[in-house]
Design a protein around this motif. Structure first.
Motif, PDB file in Angstrom:
ATOM      1  N   CYS A  71       0.830  -1.199   0.000  1.00 15.29           N
ATOM      2  CA  CYS A  71       0.000   0.000   0.000  1.00 15.29           C
ATOM      3  C   CYS A  71       0.874   1.263   0.000  1.00 15.29           C
ATOM      4  O   CYS A  71       1.873   1.344   0.711  1.00 15.29           O
ATOM      5  N   ILE A  72       0.466   2.227  -0.815  1.00 13.23           N
ATOM      6  CA  ILE A  72       1.268   3.430  -1.029  1.00 13.23           C
ATOM      7  C   ILE A  72       0.840   4.516  -0.046  1.00 13.23           C
ATOM      8  O   ILE A  72       0.058   5.399  -0.382  1.00 13.23           O
ATOM      9  N   PHE A  73       1.307   4.430   1.182  1.00 15.44           N
ATOM     10  CA  PHE A  73       1.002   5.469   2.161  1.00 15.44           C
ATOM     11  C   PHE A  73       1.982   6.633   2.011  1.00 15.44           C
ATOM     12  O   PHE A  73       3.165   6.425   1.708  1.00 15.44           O
TER      13      PHE A  73
ATOM     14  N   ARG B 181       4.537   9.371   3.482  1.00 17.10           N
ATOM     15  CA  ARG B 181       5.578   9.061   4.474  1.00 17.10           C
ATOM     16  C   ARG B 181       6.079  10.295   5.207  1.00 17.10           C
ATOM     17  O   ARG B 181       6.079  11.403   4.674  1.00 17.10           O
TER      18      ARG B 181
ATOM     19  N   SER C   4      -2.811   8.702   2.105  1.00 15.97           N
ATOM     20  CA  SER C   4      -2.039   8.787   0.884  1.00 15.97           C
ATOM     21  C   SER C   4      -2.620   9.996   0.158  1.00 15.97           C
ATOM     22  O   SER C   4      -3.679   9.891  -0.445  1.00 15.97           O
TER      23      SER C   4
ATOM     24  N   VAL D 145      -6.210  10.417  -1.631  1.00 19.02           N
ATOM     25  CA  VAL D 145      -6.740   9.272  -2.377  1.00 19.02           C
ATOM     26  C   VAL D 145      -6.524   7.975  -1.593  1.00 19.02           C
ATOM     27  O   VAL D 145      -6.236   6.919  -2.166  1.00 19.02           O
TER      28      VAL D 145
ATOM     29  N   LEU E 292      -8.569   4.854  -2.576  1.00 20.76           N
ATOM     30  CA  LEU E 292      -8.164   4.311  -3.873  1.00 20.76           C
ATOM     31  C   LEU E 292      -6.901   3.451  -3.754  1.00 20.76           C
ATOM     32  O   LEU E 292      -6.838   2.356  -4.307  1.00 20.76           O
ATOM     33  N   VAL E 293      -5.891   3.930  -3.017  1.00 26.98           N
ATOM     34  CA  VAL E 293      -4.650   3.145  -2.944  1.00 26.98           C
ATOM     35  C   VAL E 293      -4.867   1.842  -2.175  1.00 26.98           C
ATOM     36  O   VAL E 293      -4.274   0.812  -2.525  1.00 26.98           O
TER      37      VAL E 293
END
Lengths: 561, 319
Positions: free
Chosen positions: A100-102, A104, A126, A129, A132-133
């Protein structure tokens, strides 16, 4: 006939999380969804997901539990809330490990932002969105485990044989066939019911499907009167402007240019819980300090760079709908129907009263949100209870032998659909929906009273009768018949709306999102209990208050922000 | 309010052999989106008009369709930006897909392109080695967030002329999704992923930039360039024609300031690839016969240094 150990209805976050958990637990699992999973409305969630990771400030699941219980106006069941908050950090790490693209922090850990009603910056995100991620991450896991997805299958009914769930009937939208899907365990994860209202943040697909299916099968809906109105939605189309905007420091202004929230919530201001902010906005508007029926969400002082980095989606949504650029101008907003706190009654494992039938996510009422949900807790609920319900289900199916297919339910559904398609005249679903939406908006919005609620119950009962007598589907095609699907959705919405209005009329107090002008106080002596609505063919639901609220560590207190 | 005529493609695969068109008039504010215009037409005029939709806020990716010849999201397209002077809007299903019903198309070939990517994180170490999150710098994550905005609406896929002539081409969306993993510092399959997308005809992209019309600003066109660069940087499948072609073009432009067509053929096919060269020999002979044989030797153009300066300024160092 299709057959699986576990069938999950709905392919949003709760559904996919449940499916991945069941697959990893060794079960043969499939998802039945009326759309491709990545189309699910979970993807529209913007601001974030709560977990006491403590990446920015000291935090603990206990503090998260307290904030959630207080946010719920003490109607949340404290054992369930604690379970959710304790599972939260582990589930976020699980998502991160799955890719998952959190956003940072500079040191590479997951970033967290402040959110309404929270004691510390606890909301992982994120940009704007987040839904969505996470949606993509879970869909990737479906691909990884090869989970079968019955895509564009619209579930119409639950099969119950000898008191246990044995699967569902679903309408294959590609060819118009109704199919029996046998399962030892069925998990509903069908999302919310915002389309009961005309002005809602919810997409066209949030139509109470799970609510209606479970309800018709004899499972009660719990606490339906608690509908969350999100404080910041666009007047033009109801589209959501994330709470993350206020989390990042945006102001709410009235026509006089005042940051009016401090009158209503002296400590938290714009970051009070959503029910408080929505009521405050609506009061400002009713008392004549609105701007064209709105108040203003002002992000200008955040600066171009921060808006483009952290809130790019809502800037563009506002620009598309209003022509105003949040970088240079405040955006007119008003409260809109957002989240159904109520839903299919479950325990803290997502189990309903019918063995083998579960619910998770927005369609479920555990209850972790009680009378008002905190921002950032809905995505969390989907992940935690998606996983918990599947864990329970995987254990449950070991104790169940073969379940018998139930042709009876399939036949009944075939008759229902052919009845609808066979009718050559009558009332089309858009007409019925407009009647429902009108009375819901007029009588069950932010401020409610007995006369209005009585009117809502009467008018919704009339809509129910008209639907049953004369609902008419114009499209007779067997291919992708969205006219038929919309009509079936309307059936479910009417049921949910009637349960909402009846529950609200009976609850003679104000608590969380339910504000009764004729009963303005919270009444713990009489109303520290859940509303259970049981479906009644003849009219409004039968209400029952046998389920008390579970209180553990936090005794009810006066709630202020 | 304005009278808007929706000129809609109508087709039902179960009964129709050929499609037809219906004109439906709706009375709505002209700033209404095309999606809401369709909703009004379906609610008030003809319930059988079929299209996919859900979020109406450009995040679910359902309502991609062809509007007056341009593919895009109906929920993000106000009527007054597309209607003609008579108030008409022509609406068709997305190209490059098989129609199912009206504006609904069969999406399966598009999803299959993703499945081939093995589209899930495959870290080189075990999750259990990390009690907490894997650390990633904000900049490394930012690159991925920009691509993660993709809503898989398939607008780019529908607009892609390479997909229309070669359905085996991965298409812009899937290549952008491959980029999402190739550039993820947590992933351990970078080379394998570059190889996979190369085999799915990455190098067929002709950089026409049709896909730069992306409703979510993912700019798959630029991501395709990034993936090609990654392939060259990591020297993955370098002996294929795609990378050879790219390298020989740049090499000679740097050297002489213009395309060197004879070297281009030899460089792309391979100087010692006799069979390959024989295959194109008839073309060379025909060109020579018509007096169009490119020169064997080229002198650098005047001020070729300036061309080299451009390269020096733009080139990403290739290790």
């Amino acid at each position: 006939m299709i057959k699986h150990d576990v069938v999950v209805i709905g392919g949003g976050l709760a559904g996919m999380r449940a499916a991945v958990e069941a697959a990893e637990g060794g079960a043969d699992v499939a998802i039945v969804s009326k759309m491709h999973p990545v189309r699910s409305h979970s993807g529209a969630a913007q601001g974030g997901i709560n977990a006491a990771l403590g990446n920015r400030e000291d935090d603990s699941p206990k503090a998260h539990t307290f904030d959630t219980v207080k946010g719920s106006d003490y109607l949340g069941d404290q054992d369930a809330v604690a379970a959710m908050c304790e599972d939260a950090p582990g589930q976020i790490i699980w998502l991160e490990h799955r890719g998952c693209i959190f956003s940072r922090l500079p040191d590479g850990r997951i970033a967290q932002r402040p959110f309404g009603g929270a004691g510390s910056p606890r909301t992982c995100y994120s940009a704007d969105v987040t839904g969505l991620v996470i949606l993509h991450t879970l869909w990737e896991q479906l691909e990884r485990f090869g989970v079968k997805v019955y895509e564009e299958y619209f579930c119409t009914a639950l099969c119950v044989e000898d008191g246990i769930g044995t699967g569902v009937v679903a309408y294959n939208m590609r060819n118009g066939a109704l199919e029996l899907i046998t399962a030892k365990a069925t998990i509903f994860a069908t999302g919310g019911a915002g389309r009961m209202y005309a002005k809602t943040t919810n997409g066209y697909a949030s139509t109470a499907d799970g609510f209606g299916i479970a309800y018709k099968a004899g499972i009660p809906l719990m606490d339906m009167e608690f509908m969350q109105f999100h404080p910041t939605t666009l007047k033009e189309n109801g589209v959501l402007m994330t709470e993350g905007a206020r989390g990042e420091g945006a102001y709410l202004l009235n026509a006089l240019g005042e940051r009016f929230m401090f009158k209503y919530a002296p400590n938290k201001g714009e970051l009070a819980s959503r029910d408080v902010v929505s009521r405050a906005e609506w009061t400002e508007i009713l008392e004549g300090r609105g701007v064209d029926g709105c108040v203003l969400l002002d992000m200008r002082h955040l600066g171009r760079e921060k808006i483009l980095e952290r809130l790019p989606q809502i800037r563009e949504l506002a620009l598309d709908a209003t022509g105003k650029d949040a970088i240079n101008e405040p955006i007119p907003i008003l409260p809109g129907a957002h989240y159904t706190m109520g839903g299919i009654e479950t325990d803290k494992w997502g189990a309903t009263r019918i063995p083998g039938v579960y619910a998770a996510g927005e369609c479920a009422c555990v209850s972790v949100h009680g009378a008002n949900r905190l921002g950032g807790n809905s995505l969390l609920e989907t992940i935690v209870f998606g996983a918990r319900s599947a864990k329970h289900a995987v254990n449950y199916i070991k104790s169940v032998g073969e379940v018998r297919p139930s042709e009876r339910t399939l036949k009944a559904q075939q008759e229902r659909v052919s009845g609808l398609l066979g009718r050559t005249s009558g009332t089309r679903s858009p007409i019925l929906r407009r009647a429902m939406n009108a009375t819901m908006s007029e009588n069950t919005f932010i401020f409610r009273n007995e006369a209005g609620l009585r009117k809502a119950v009467d008018e919704l009962s009339a809509v129910r009768k008209e639907f049953d007598a004369s609902a008419y589907v114009m499209d007779k095609s067997t291919t992708f018949n969205t006219d038929l699907v919309t009509t079936l959705e309307t059936d479910f919405l009417i049921d949910a709306a009637l349960a909402l209005a009846a529950g609200s009329l009976a609850r003679t107090e104000s608590r969380g999102a339910q504000a009764r002008t004729d009963y303005p106080e919270r009444d713990d002596a009489n109303w520290l209990k859940h509303t259970l609505a049981w479906r009644n063919e003849q009219g409004p639901p039968r209400l029952d208050y046998s389920r008390a609220v579970t209180i553990a560590d936090f005794a009810p207190e006066v709630r202020s922000y | 309010m304005a009278k808007i005529t929706l000129d809609i493609f109508r087709f039902d695969e179960a009964v129709d052999v050929v499609p037809h068109r219906d004109a439906v008039v709706v009375d709505i504010p002209e700033t209404t989106t095309v999606l809401d215009a369709l909703e009004t037409a379906k609610a008030d005029v003809d319930g059988s008009i079929s299209f996919r939709r859900s979020c109406r806020s450009a995040i679910c990716g359902s309502c991609s369709m062809n509007i007056n010849g341009i593919t895009g999201l109906a929920c993000k397209t106000p009527c007054n930006t597309v209607m003609d002077e008579t108030g008409a809007i022509k609406i068709d299903p997305t190209p490059n897909f098989q129609p199912m019903k009206d504006l609904v198309v069969h999406m399966d070939p598009f999803w299959d392109k993703y499945a081939r990517l093995k589209p899930y994180l495959q870290p080189s170490d075990s999750d259990s080695a990390h009690e907490r999150e894997r650390r990633v710098s904000p900049d490394d994550m930012k690159k991925l967030v920009d691509v993660a905005n993709c809503v898989m609406c398939a607008t780019c896929y529908a607009l892609c002329p390479v997909v229309s002539v070669d359905p085996a081409f991965a298409g812009p969306a899937a290549i952008a999704y491959a980029y999402r993993f190739i550039e993820d510092v947590r992933d351990g399959q970078r080379k394998e992923r570059i190889a996979q997308i190369s085999e799915d005809y990455l190098w067929l992209c002709a950089h026409c930039y049709a896909c730069s019309y992306c409703p979510k600003h993912v700019d798959p066109n630029d991501r395709i360039i990034d993936v090609k660069r990654a392939a060259i940087k990591d020297r993955v499948l370098m002996n294929e024609r795609g990378p050879r072609h790219a390298l020989v073009v740049t090499k000679w432009i740097k050297k002489v300031g213009m395309l060197h067509e004879t070297e281009l053929i030899a460089g792309t096919i391979g100087r010692f690839n006799v069979r390959g060269l024989l295959k194109v020999a008839p073309l060379g002979l025909r060109m020579a016969y018509k007096g169009k044989m490119p020169p064997m030797f080229l002198k650098p153009i005047p001020k070729v240094d300036e061309v080299r300066t451009i390269f020096d300024a733009l080139e990403v160092p290739v290790s």
